[in-house]
Every structure is written in C-alpha cells, then in structure tokens.
Enzyme design. Structure first.
Site, short mmCIF file in Angstrom:
data_model
loop_
_atom_site.label_atom_id
_atom_site.label_comp_id
_atom_site.label_asym_id
_atom_site.label_seq_id
_atom_site.Cartn_x
_atom_site.Cartn_y
_atom_site.Cartn_z
N HIS A 141 0.87 -1.18 0.00
CA HIS A 141 0.00 0.00 0.00
C HIS A 141 0.91 1.23 0.00
O HIS A 141 2.03 1.18 0.53
CB HIS A 141 -0.84 -0.04 1.28
N ASP A 181 2.77 -4.38 8.09
CA ASP A 181 1.54 -3.62 7.87
C ASP A 181 0.39 -4.61 8.05
O ASP A 181 0.13 -5.45 7.19
CB ASP A 181 1.57 -3.03 6.46
N GLN A 217 -4.70 -5.25 6.82
CA GLN A 217 -5.62 -6.22 6.23
C GLN A 217 -5.53 -7.60 6.87
O GLN A 217 -6.20 -8.52 6.41
CB GLN A 217 -5.35 -6.34 4.72
N LYS A 273 -11.08 -0.78 9.83
CA LYS A 273 -11.20 -2.01 9.04
C LYS A 273 -11.64 -3.19 9.91
O LYS A 273 -11.72 -4.31 9.44
CB LYS A 273 -9.86 -2.33 8.38
N CYS A 305 -4.76 2.35 -3.75
CA CYS A 305 -3.55 2.87 -3.09
C CYS A 305 -2.38 1.91 -3.25
O CYS A 305 -1.52 1.82 -2.36
CB CYS A 305 -3.78 3.19 -1.62
#
Lengths: 104, 322
Positions: free
Chosen positions: B33, B110, B113, B136, B282
């Site tokens: 991202h 990261d 997700q 999220k 993104c």
C-alpha cells in the site's frame, strides 16, 4: 440564478491509470441534472435504463441513474467546469466547482 | 495512532530518522500500500538511504526469493504487508522476519488487512513493529494501533512533542532553555489529547471480534471467498486477478470485466446498492507490475452472507452483458 453548486455535490478524481473524473450530483437534484443533460448532449446509447452514454463537445461520458457521471479524457478542471456549466446551466462560461478529490 | 499510516510514519520518523543513513537500505515490496512506500521514500530524501523493492510474481504474490536475496547487511528494516490490500494474499511474514533478523534488520508488518481478518500473534511471528487500523475491524475511523517491542520503544525518540508525552519541562534560567524529560512508552509517543472516543470504540470492536473468535472470522471469510470465486468463474467476461486458492488469502477478490473500466463496474454496482472499490486501491506499483490500468475489488467481512454473493454475481452477470 442557478449555479453548478446547485447540482453538484462533489467531484472525485479516480485513482486508476485511466484518470477518469466522477461527478456526483446532489441527491435531490439528480433527476433534474439528468434531464438538463438529456436536453443538451447527444444521447449515444442507453443501457437497461440505468446508464446513459452521451457525447458533448467531442467528450464522451456516462451518466448513471444513481446520480453519478463519469467523464473520460477531461484535461483539467477548467474544461470540466466548462462542460458542466454548458450541460447543466446552458452557460458557455465555466461555473464554480470544487477541485476533484483524489482517491489514491 | 490515527491508523496504520500514522503507525508506519511513527516508525519512519521516530526510529528511521535517527537510525537510517546513507548506505543503509529499507526493503519493501512492490505489493505494498502507498502508506508503506511513501513514508520511506520521503525519509530517504532526507537521510540519503536507499529504498529497495522486492518483486512480485506474475500472479501478484510476493517473490520470496527476490525479497530474501535483497536482504543484506545493509538492510536496516524490512517492511511488508501481512495481507495484500489488493489481492488478499497472506504473506509469510514469519519467514521474512527470520531472514531479516538473521541480517540484523528489523521487521515492520503492515497489519491493516490481517489483524481484522485472522488471528495474529506478534510474538510467534516475531514482529518488531505491527500497525493496524480501527476502521477495518468494526471500529471508528481515525484510530489505530502500533505494536512495538518494548526495548525498541525505550530507545526511540518521540514522534511528536506536546503534553502527556513528557515527565518534566523545566525552564532553566541560566541556560535560558527548557530541560525536557520524556514520559515512558507508550505515552512518550502520544503527544496531546488522544482520541478518547475512538479508543473506546476500538476497544469495543476488539472485544466484539474476540468474542466471535478470530479463527471463526477467518473461517467465515474463507467460506465466502471460496464461494464467490466459484460463482464469479461462471462469468465469461470477468477476469479474476491473483491467486484463487482460499488457503492463501483473506476475503478480497480483485477482478476486471472485459470492455469496462473498473470505475464503470463500481458505478454500476452502486446503482444496485452494492459498494465495491475501484482504481489502484492505493497500490499503484502493484498495478504497474501486473500491467493493470486499475482493478475492481470485492471484499467480505463477518456481516456478509452467501445470499449477498449470489446477488452480487447476478448483477455481475448483467454487467458483463452490457
């Protein structure tokens, strides 16, 4: 006197390589906006009663019944304003709209 | 933190600003991202280090061999998505962390997700840093989390200055300056009034998800993803991007419809009250690597059902006939 702000809720720059611009009409004005466009632009095609494909001043764009329009190959904000002013207000001078919002 | 982006920026500026110099390398991948690319690129212009990019395979999955080959003694931090926000593919961050640590590099993950969609054990995976976002995972926008090993936080300088992050600010008349001592972590990194409402909201979201069980969340998503992939394959003009093996991914399916831009596809679904994402998501470098102008992305969470997927596919079949 009517202005673009009467019709346009927001303008979004898309984030793909296509660099399309999406114009979102105000919910309560969306039907009126589509009617104005129908009066002035050449309707090339209509699909399932939900998509209207137009050409206006050599620019092709699609308007969706949901009240959103996608413009392709619009070079800059001035050109978009000019198109919207002509389509919605019947004016040849650009009206005032906001800058496209970026989604990247 | 305001979210994953701010978490990564905190690591970049609190740790990176003082520890990365000319000759050093930061290793990311092409599937990241933008929030895991741009902070490092900005900082590299200030400190003179190099940002290197591991390649992706033709299906958009991480090229592990390339990632591991690019790890060297110059690498000071490896920063990788746990789950791709475009393809939903789960990266083996434990494997990368092991190799990174063998080279003396830190490992930032990261988790935007992954944390909302599957069990994540920071100790087992041996992550040095993990960032994720509240919005999220059923929480509010504008709040997120940065996990870091305590010994790293102790050594890191503050990200921002202000109230709460200090122990003492005393004006020394002789010096005509203030002597400042910082608070302990995590307060050292939390200048100013925090997002109290957001933190309470996020905590409730965490409790809610824990009550369901993250194994259950993953299992439900796998079921929906597998079902959606099977149904989407019925559509002749629909191209699915990335792996379709649900054992490798979370509930994200990127796709294109031949003859239509992703934005058209999204606007068409919008007419039916279904929201999907279109564009680069993104992650422009990944789209460039896959030679895609853009993509449409359908994603699922705990509140989605097979019936909704049936409706989605029904509309998709109408769209591909346009």
């Amino acid at each position: 006197m009517a202005s673009l702000e009467d019709y346009v809720a927001r303008i979004e720059g898309t984030c793909g390589a296509e660099k399309d611009v999406i114009v979102v009409f105000k919910y309560e004005k969306r039907d009126e906006a589509i009617q104005q466009i129908l009066k002035r632009a050449k309707l090339k095609n209509t699909i399932a009663g939900i998509i209207f494909e137009f050409v206006f001043k050599n620019v092709s764009f699609r308007v969706y019944k949901s009240g959103k329009a996608i413009f392709r190959s619009v070079r800059n904000k001035k050109e978009l304003n000019g198109l919207l002013s002509a389509l919605l207000l019947g004016q040849e001078t650009p009206g005032k709209t906001q800058e496209p919002e970026s989604g990247t | 933190m305001r979210g994953t982006t701010e978490g990564i920026n905190l690591v970049a500026y609190s740790w990176g600003l003082r520890n990365l110099k000319k000759g050093d390398e930061v290793l990311v991948s092409l599937l990241e991202h933008h929030s895991n690319i741009v902070p490092w690129e900005i900082l590299s212009k200030i400190n003179g280090f190099t940002v290197r990019y591991a390649k992706v395979n033709d299906d958009g999955t991480l090229d592990y061999e390339d990632f591991e080959n690019k790890l060297s003694n110059k690498t000071k931090i490896a920063s990788l998505s746990h789950v791709s926000n475009v393809s939903g593919v789960i990266n083996d961050v434990k494997r990368i962390a092991k190799v990174a640590h063998d080279h003396g590099a830190l490992m930032l993950v990261d988790g935007a997700q992954s944390v909302p969609h599957k069990p994540v054990d920071v100790k087992n995976l041996d992550m040095d840093f993990l960032a994720f976002s509240g919005h999220k995972m059923l929480g509010p926008t504008g709040i997120g989390v940065l996990y870091a090993k305590k010994q790293l936080l102790d050594k890191m300088e503050p990200f921002q200055g202000g109230g709460e992050m200090i122990k003492d600010v005393s004006f020394v008349g002789g010096k005509q300056q203030c002597d400042i001592s910082f608070n302990d972590p995590p307060w050292k990194f939390e200048a100013g009034t925090p997002d109290i409402c957001g933190a309470i909201g996020l905590m409730e979201a965490v409790k809610y998800l824990e009550n369901i069980g993250m194994d259950q969340v993953l299992s439900h998503e796998c079921l929906l993803t597998g079902y959606a992939i099977k149904r989407m394959k019925e559509c002749g003009k629909v191209i699915l991007h990335g792996p379709t093996d649900t054992a490798l991914k979370c509930g994200i399916i990127p796709f294109s419809v031949q003859g239509l831009s992703s934005h058209d596809v999204a606007l068409l679904f919008d007419n039916y009250g279904i929201m999907i994402r279109s564009g680069f998501h993104c992650a422009q470098p990944l789209h460039q690597a896959l030679k895609l102008q853009s993509s449409a992305r359908v994603s699922f969470y705990i509140y989605n059902t097979q019936k909704e997927i049936d409706r989605f596919v029904e509309i998709l079949k109408e769209i591909e006939q346009l």
